[in-house]
Design a protein around this motif. Structure first.
Motif, PDB file in Angstrom:
ATOM      1  N   UNK A  89       0.931  -1.103  -0.002  1.00  0.00           N
ATOM      2  CA  UNK A  89      -0.055   0.136  -0.123  1.00  0.00           C
ATOM      3  C   UNK A  89       0.712   1.076   0.017  1.00  0.00           C
ATOM      4  N   UNK A  90       0.804   1.982  -0.969  1.00  0.00           N
ATOM      5  CA  UNK A  90       1.447   3.341  -1.343  1.00  0.00           C
ATOM      6  C   UNK A  90       0.689   4.523  -0.672  1.00  0.00           C
ATOM      7  N   UNK A  91       0.930   5.601   0.173  1.00  0.00           N
ATOM      8  CA  UNK A  91       0.415   6.598   0.409  1.00  0.00           C
ATOM      9  C   UNK A  91       0.654   7.393  -0.709  1.00  0.00           C
ATOM     10  N   UNK A  92      -0.777   7.956  -1.113  1.00  0.00           N
ATOM     11  CA  UNK A  92      -0.887   9.012  -2.237  1.00  0.00           C
ATOM     12  C   UNK A  92      -0.812  10.460  -1.777  1.00  0.00           C
ATOM     13  N   UNK A  93      -0.153  11.300  -2.341  1.00  0.00           N
ATOM     14  CA  UNK A  93      -0.063  12.864  -1.945  1.00  0.00           C
ATOM     15  C   UNK A  93      -1.391  13.468  -2.456  1.00  0.00           C
TER      16      UNK A  93
END
Length: 93
Positions: A89-93
């Motif tokens: 899971x990659x945190x989006x900006x």
């Protein structure tokens, strides 16, 4: 008598027969430990993108690929090891 009032959108109760993978894909949030019926899972308030790791991927290469912070990436995934075909899971900006 006291009544606990919570924001329902922040929590999810696991139903009988649901797997951790099914919950992760539905809620787009990582599930820590095992998912058993009745367990309460906090739903992430962050906007997360799911990425399937490839051969040679590490937290560093994934962070560079998406422009994310490596430490935030590790925290979002509960410091689990990265291996091919695992969901990160990659945190989006």
């Amino acid at each position: 008598m006291f009544t606990l009032v919570t924001d329902r959108s922040k929590y999810f109760r696991v139903k009988r027969g649901q797997s951790a993978a099914e919950i992760e894909s539905t809620l787009n949030t990582p599930v820590t430990g095992c998912a058993f019926a009745g367990k309460i899972i906090p739903v992430s308030e962050k906007n997360l993108r799911r990425y399937v790791a490839q051969v040679g991927d590490t937290y560093r290469t994934i962070a560079l690929k998406f422009g994310a912070d490596e430490n935030e990436l590790k925290k979002a995934n509960n410091f689990k090891p990265v291996y091919p075909t695992c969901k990160v899971f990659v945190p989006c900006k």
